[in-house]
Motif scaffolding. Structure first.
Motif, PDB file in Angstrom:
ATOM      1  N   GLU A  34      -8.034   6.824  -0.057  1.00 19.61           N
ATOM      2  CA  GLU A  34      -8.850   6.071  -1.011  1.00 19.61           C
ATOM      3  C   GLU A  34      -8.019   4.974  -1.664  1.00 19.61           C
ATOM      4  O   GLU A  34      -8.488   3.853  -1.837  1.00 19.61           O
ATOM      5  N   ALA A  35      -6.771   5.290  -2.022  1.00 21.53           N
ATOM      6  CA  ALA A  35      -5.884   4.304  -2.645  1.00 21.53           C
ATOM      7  C   ALA A  35      -5.577   3.146  -1.698  1.00 21.53           C
ATOM      8  O   ALA A  35      -5.368   2.018  -2.136  1.00 21.53           O
ATOM      9  N   LEU A  36      -5.563   3.432  -0.399  1.00 23.56           N
ATOM     10  CA  LEU A  36      -5.325   2.383   0.604  1.00 23.56           C
ATOM     11  C   LEU A  36      -6.608   1.635   0.972  1.00 23.56           C
ATOM     12  O   LEU A  36      -6.568   0.653   1.712  1.00 23.56           O
ATOM     13  N   GLY A  37      -7.748   2.127   0.497  1.00 23.33           N
ATOM     14  CA  GLY A  37      -9.036   1.514   0.823  1.00 23.33           C
ATOM     15  C   GLY A  37      -9.554   1.887   2.202  1.00 23.33           C
ATOM     16  O   GLY A  37     -10.474   1.256   2.712  1.00 23.33           O
ATOM     17  N   LEU A  38      -8.988   2.918   2.814  1.00 23.53           N
ATOM     18  CA  LEU A  38      -9.385   3.296   4.174  1.00 23.53           C
ATOM     19  C   LEU A  38     -10.724   4.025   4.219  1.00 23.53           C
ATOM     20  O   LEU A  38     -11.447   3.929   5.212  1.00 23.53           O
ATOM     21  N   THR A  39     -11.071   4.758   3.176  1.00 26.92           N
ATOM     22  CA  THR A  39     -12.315   5.535   3.201  1.00 26.92           C
ATOM     23  C   THR A  39     -13.537   4.637   3.113  1.00 26.92           C
ATOM     24  O   THR A  39     -14.634   5.055   3.463  1.00 26.92           O
ATOM     25  N   HIS A  62       7.633  -3.760   5.738  1.00 30.46           N
ATOM     26  CA  HIS A  62       7.537  -3.765   4.282  1.00 30.46           C
ATOM     27  C   HIS A  62       6.507  -2.731   3.815  1.00 30.46           C
ATOM     28  O   HIS A  62       6.763  -1.980   2.872  1.00 30.46           O
ATOM     29  N   ILE A  63       5.371  -2.708   4.475  1.00 28.03           N
ATOM     30  CA  ILE A  63       4.337  -1.726   4.141  1.00 28.03           C
ATOM     31  C   ILE A  63       4.840  -0.324   4.475  1.00 28.03           C
ATOM     32  O   ILE A  63       4.656   0.616   3.700  1.00 28.03           O
ATOM     33  N   SER A  64       5.482  -0.186   5.607  1.00 23.06           N
ATOM     34  CA  SER A  64       6.037   1.107   6.006  1.00 23.06           C
ATOM     35  C   SER A  64       7.027   1.619   4.965  1.00 23.06           C
ATOM     36  O   SER A  64       6.993   2.796   4.580  1.00 23.06           O
ATOM     37  N   HIS A  65       7.877   0.738   4.482  1.00 26.03           N
ATOM     38  CA  HIS A  65       8.865   1.119   3.470  1.00 26.03           C
ATOM     39  C   HIS A  65       8.172   1.501   2.150  1.00 26.03           C
ATOM     40  O   HIS A  65       8.569   2.458   1.484  1.00 26.03           O
ATOM     41  N   GLU A  66       7.130   0.761   1.796  1.00 26.02           N
ATOM     42  CA  GLU A  66       6.392   1.035   0.562  1.00 26.02           C
ATOM     43  C   GLU A  66       5.694   2.400   0.614  1.00 26.02           C
ATOM     44  O   GLU A  66       5.601   3.094  -0.394  1.00 26.02           O
ATOM     45  N   LEU A  67       5.243   2.790   1.790  1.00 27.55           N
ATOM     46  CA  LEU A  67       4.497   4.042   1.943  1.00 27.55           C
ATOM     47  C   LEU A  67       5.385   5.220   2.339  1.00 27.55           C
ATOM     48  O   LEU A  67       4.904   6.343   2.453  1.00 27.55           O
ATOM     49  N   ALA A  75       1.909  16.388   3.570  1.00 30.58           N
ATOM     50  CA  ALA A  75       2.062  16.964   4.913  1.00 30.58           C
ATOM     51  C   ALA A  75       1.005  16.391   5.854  1.00 30.58           C
ATOM     52  O   ALA A  75      -0.029  15.885   5.422  1.00 30.58           O
ATOM     53  N   ARG A  76       1.307  16.467   7.150  1.00 29.59           N
ATOM     54  CA  ARG A  76       0.387  16.071   8.225  1.00 29.59           C
ATOM     55  C   ARG A  76       0.252  14.556   8.394  1.00 29.59           C
ATOM     56  O   ARG A  76      -0.667  14.086   9.052  1.00 29.59           O
ATOM     57  N   LEU A  77       1.159  13.768   7.821  1.00 31.14           N
ATOM     58  CA  LEU A  77       1.121  12.321   8.007  1.00 31.14           C
ATOM     59  C   LEU A  77       2.324  11.875   8.815  1.00 31.14           C
ATOM     60  O   LEU A  77       3.426  12.373   8.630  1.00 31.14           O
ATOM     61  N   SER A  78       2.081  10.922   9.710  1.00 32.70           N
ATOM     62  CA  SER A  78       3.146  10.313  10.485  1.00 32.70           C
ATOM     63  C   SER A  78       2.883   8.812  10.507  1.00 32.70           C
ATOM     64  O   SER A  78       1.721   8.380  10.502  1.00 32.70           O
ATOM     65  N   PHE A  79       3.933   8.007  10.530  1.00 32.41           N
ATOM     66  CA  PHE A  79       3.783   6.558  10.461  1.00 32.41           C
ATOM     67  C   PHE A  79       4.392   5.880  11.683  1.00 32.41           C
ATOM     68  O   PHE A  79       5.416   6.324  12.197  1.00 32.41           O
ATOM     69  N   VAL A  80       3.746   4.791  12.107  1.00 30.43           N
ATOM     70  CA  VAL A  80       4.258   3.922  13.164  1.00 30.43           C
ATOM     71  C   VAL A  80       4.031   2.495  12.703  1.00 30.43           C
ATOM     72  O   VAL A  80       2.974   2.174  12.154  1.00 30.43           O
ATOM     73  N   THR A  81       5.019   1.644  12.915  1.00 30.49           N
ATOM     74  CA  THR A  81       4.876   0.224  12.602  1.00 30.49           C
ATOM     75  C   THR A  81       4.467  -0.505  13.869  1.00 30.49           C
ATOM     76  O   THR A  81       5.128  -0.399  14.897  1.00 30.49           O
TER      77      THR A  81
END
Length: 127
Positions: A34-39, A62-67, A75-81
């Motif tokens: 919700e904070a990211l506006g994805l919903t 930059h976004i990756s570093h911020e998040l 838990a259950r989150l993974s990131f890719v740039t």
């Protein structure tokens, strides 16, 4: 003789606590999205809580570093740039693993140009 007095009771208690933790983590994921506006976006799958792990594709470092903090606190989150992406996208991490299995780094980079949020720039076609 076992050290644990009532193993069945212990196991059932641990399972109940794990279920509560999972529900709380789901609430953290929803709040984060919700904070990211994805919903609010139509292109974001609504069944993301059913996924074992959620892959979040971000457009730049930059976004990756911020998040990055949220990667460790939820838990259950993974990131890719993906520098070819124009906005943040989410995918099922198992789908990512299946597609990228046995691919070289170059093949993965090429794949990211047109999938997992990647939008190939029209200037690439001219070269």
């Amino acid at each position: 003789m076992s050290v644990i007095k009532d193993e069945n009771k212990l196991i059932s208690t641990i399972k109940r606590v794990d279920q509560k933790i999972d529900k709380l983590n789901d609430q953290k994921i929803i709040a984060f999205f919700e904070a990211l506006g994805l919903t609010e976006r139509e292109d974001v799958p609504k069944n993301f809580l059913e996924w074992e792990t959620i892959l979040i594709v971000v457009p730049d470092r930059h976004i990756s570093h911020e998040l990055k903090y949220y990667k460790y606190s939820i838990a259950r989150l993974s990131f890719v740039t993906n520098p070819n992406a124009q906005e943040i996208h989410i995918f099922d991490f198992n789908e990512w693993k299946n597609i990228t299995r046995n691919k070289t780094q170059f093949q993965v980079r090429e794949m990211l140009k047109t999938s997992f949020g990647g939008v190939r720039d029209h200037s690439d076609r001219l070269n």
